[in-house]
Scaffold this motif. Structure first.
Motif, mmCIF file in Angstrom:
data_model
loop_
_atom_site.group_PDB
_atom_site.id
_atom_site.type_symbol
_atom_site.label_atom_id
_atom_site.label_comp_id
_atom_site.label_asym_id
_atom_site.label_seq_id
_atom_site.Cartn_x
_atom_site.Cartn_y
_atom_site.Cartn_z
ATOM 1 N N MET A 258 50.222 74.033 32.643
ATOM 2 C CA MET A 258 50.959 72.799 32.352
ATOM 3 C C MET A 258 50.249 71.988 31.271
ATOM 4 O O MET A 258 50.902 71.343 30.458
ATOM 5 C CB MET A 258 51.120 71.950 33.608
ATOM 6 C CG MET A 258 52.157 72.473 34.558
ATOM 7 S SD MET A 258 53.798 72.313 33.866
ATOM 8 C CE MET A 258 54.783 72.531 35.313
ATOM 9 N N TRP A 259 48.932 72.024 31.260
ATOM 10 C CA TRP A 259 48.180 71.247 30.274
ATOM 11 C C TRP A 259 48.100 71.955 28.930
ATOM 12 O O TRP A 259 48.184 71.327 27.881
ATOM 13 C CB TRP A 259 46.790 70.914 30.798
ATOM 14 C CG TRP A 259 46.009 70.039 29.876
ATOM 15 C CD1 TRP A 259 44.802 70.321 29.321
ATOM 16 C CD2 TRP A 259 46.372 68.747 29.387
ATOM 17 N NE1 TRP A 259 44.393 69.282 28.506
ATOM 18 C CE2 TRP A 259 45.346 68.303 28.529
ATOM 19 C CE3 TRP A 259 47.479 67.921 29.568
ATOM 20 C CZ2 TRP A 259 45.389 67.074 27.872
ATOM 21 C CZ3 TRP A 259 47.502 66.704 28.910
ATOM 22 C CH2 TRP A 259 46.477 66.291 28.084
ATOM 23 N N ALA B 126 49.187 66.808 32.305
ATOM 24 C CA ALA B 126 47.872 66.915 32.937
ATOM 25 C C ALA B 126 47.990 66.917 34.463
ATOM 26 O O ALA B 126 47.368 67.725 35.138
ATOM 27 C CB ALA B 126 46.979 65.761 32.493
ATOM 28 N N ARG B 127 48.791 66.006 34.999
ATOM 29 C CA ARG B 127 48.957 65.943 36.459
ATOM 30 C C ARG B 127 50.217 65.168 36.813
ATOM 31 O O ARG B 127 50.697 64.344 36.035
ATOM 32 C CB ARG B 127 47.736 65.333 37.129
ATOM 33 C CG ARG B 127 47.434 63.959 36.662
ATOM 34 C CD ARG B 127 46.137 63.449 37.241
ATOM 35 N NE ARG B 127 45.688 62.360 36.389
ATOM 36 C CZ ARG B 127 44.468 61.906 36.359
ATOM 37 N NH1 ARG B 127 43.558 62.422 37.125
ATOM 38 N NH2 ARG B 127 44.159 60.910 35.571
ATOM 39 N N VAL B 128 50.699 65.447 38.028
ATOM 40 C CA VAL B 128 51.928 64.819 38.526
ATOM 41 C C VAL B 128 51.777 64.533 40.012
ATOM 42 O O VAL B 128 51.283 65.366 40.772
ATOM 43 C CB VAL B 128 53.153 65.742 38.292
ATOM 44 C CG1 VAL B 128 54.346 65.325 39.133
ATOM 45 C CG2 VAL B 128 53.524 65.773 36.826
ATOM 46 N N ARG B 129 52.234 63.349 40.396
ATOM 47 C CA ARG B 129 52.372 62.996 41.812
ATOM 48 C C ARG B 129 53.818 62.567 42.012
ATOM 49 O O ARG B 129 54.381 61.859 41.176
ATOM 50 C CB ARG B 129 51.407 61.870 42.189
ATOM 51 C CG ARG B 129 51.377 61.582 43.677
ATOM 52 C CD ARG B 129 50.256 60.629 44.086
ATOM 53 N NE ARG B 129 50.268 59.405 43.322
ATOM 54 C CZ ARG B 129 49.227 58.928 42.641
ATOM 55 N NH1 ARG B 129 48.087 59.572 42.606
ATOM 56 N NH2 ARG B 129 49.339 57.785 41.982
ATOM 57 N N SER C 57 47.294 69.120 39.335
ATOM 58 C CA SER C 57 46.354 68.480 38.423
ATOM 59 C C SER C 57 45.679 69.605 37.649
ATOM 60 O O SER C 57 44.901 70.365 38.217
ATOM 61 C CB SER C 57 45.329 67.656 39.197
ATOM 62 O OG SER C 57 44.419 67.049 38.310
ATOM 63 N N GLU C 58 46.002 69.745 36.356
ATOM 64 C CA GLU C 58 45.565 70.920 35.604
ATOM 65 C C GLU C 58 44.749 70.621 34.354
ATOM 66 O O GLU C 58 44.336 71.543 33.671
ATOM 67 C CB GLU C 58 46.778 71.777 35.229
ATOM 68 C CG GLU C 58 47.486 72.324 36.424
ATOM 69 C CD GLU C 58 48.478 73.420 36.092
ATOM 70 O OE1 GLU C 58 48.706 73.708 34.904
ATOM 71 O OE2 GLU C 58 49.034 73.986 37.040
#
Length: 116
Positions: A28-29, A95-98, A20-21
């Protein structure tokens, strides 16, 4: 095709936030720097041999101004765990990955013999 030669088959699964960036302006963001993230996963019990592992996105939050690009894989699979890998490239901003995972394989048996 993988053939399993035991009576004990194990299935393990999980759901992991890989990164989560967006809040701290991570690579990544911003779209600069390293475009790969890895997250180590340990199975709840060891398998007899390295299992088959399937991975998928369970959540991704991406910038809408560029194409959504993603490469997902399970890497370094052993009897005790593996690495979840998320990659992107070009101008994609994430922004973020799960990621979710599912492992299926042979379990050790008390009938297994180890001579040495």
């Amino acid at each position: 095709m993988r053939h399993l030669n035991v009576s004990l088959i194990g299935i393990d699964q999980g759901n992991v936030e890989v990164f989560s960036e967006f809040a701290d302006g991570g690579d990544m963001w911003t779209g600069r720097g390293a475009r790969e993230r890895r997250k180590s996963v340990r199975f709840s019990e060891p398998f007899r041999t390295p299992p088959t592992v399937q991975v998928s996105l369970s959540m991704w939050d991406m910038d809408q101004s560029a194409n959504a690009r993603a490469d997902l894989l399970a890497d370094n699979i052993t009897e005790t765990g593996f690495d979840l890998v998320f990659r992107t490239w070009s101008d994609t901003r994430v922004a973020r990955v799960r990621m979710s995972w599912l492992a299926i394989g042979e379990l050790p048996s008390e009938d297994d013999w180890q001579l040495y």
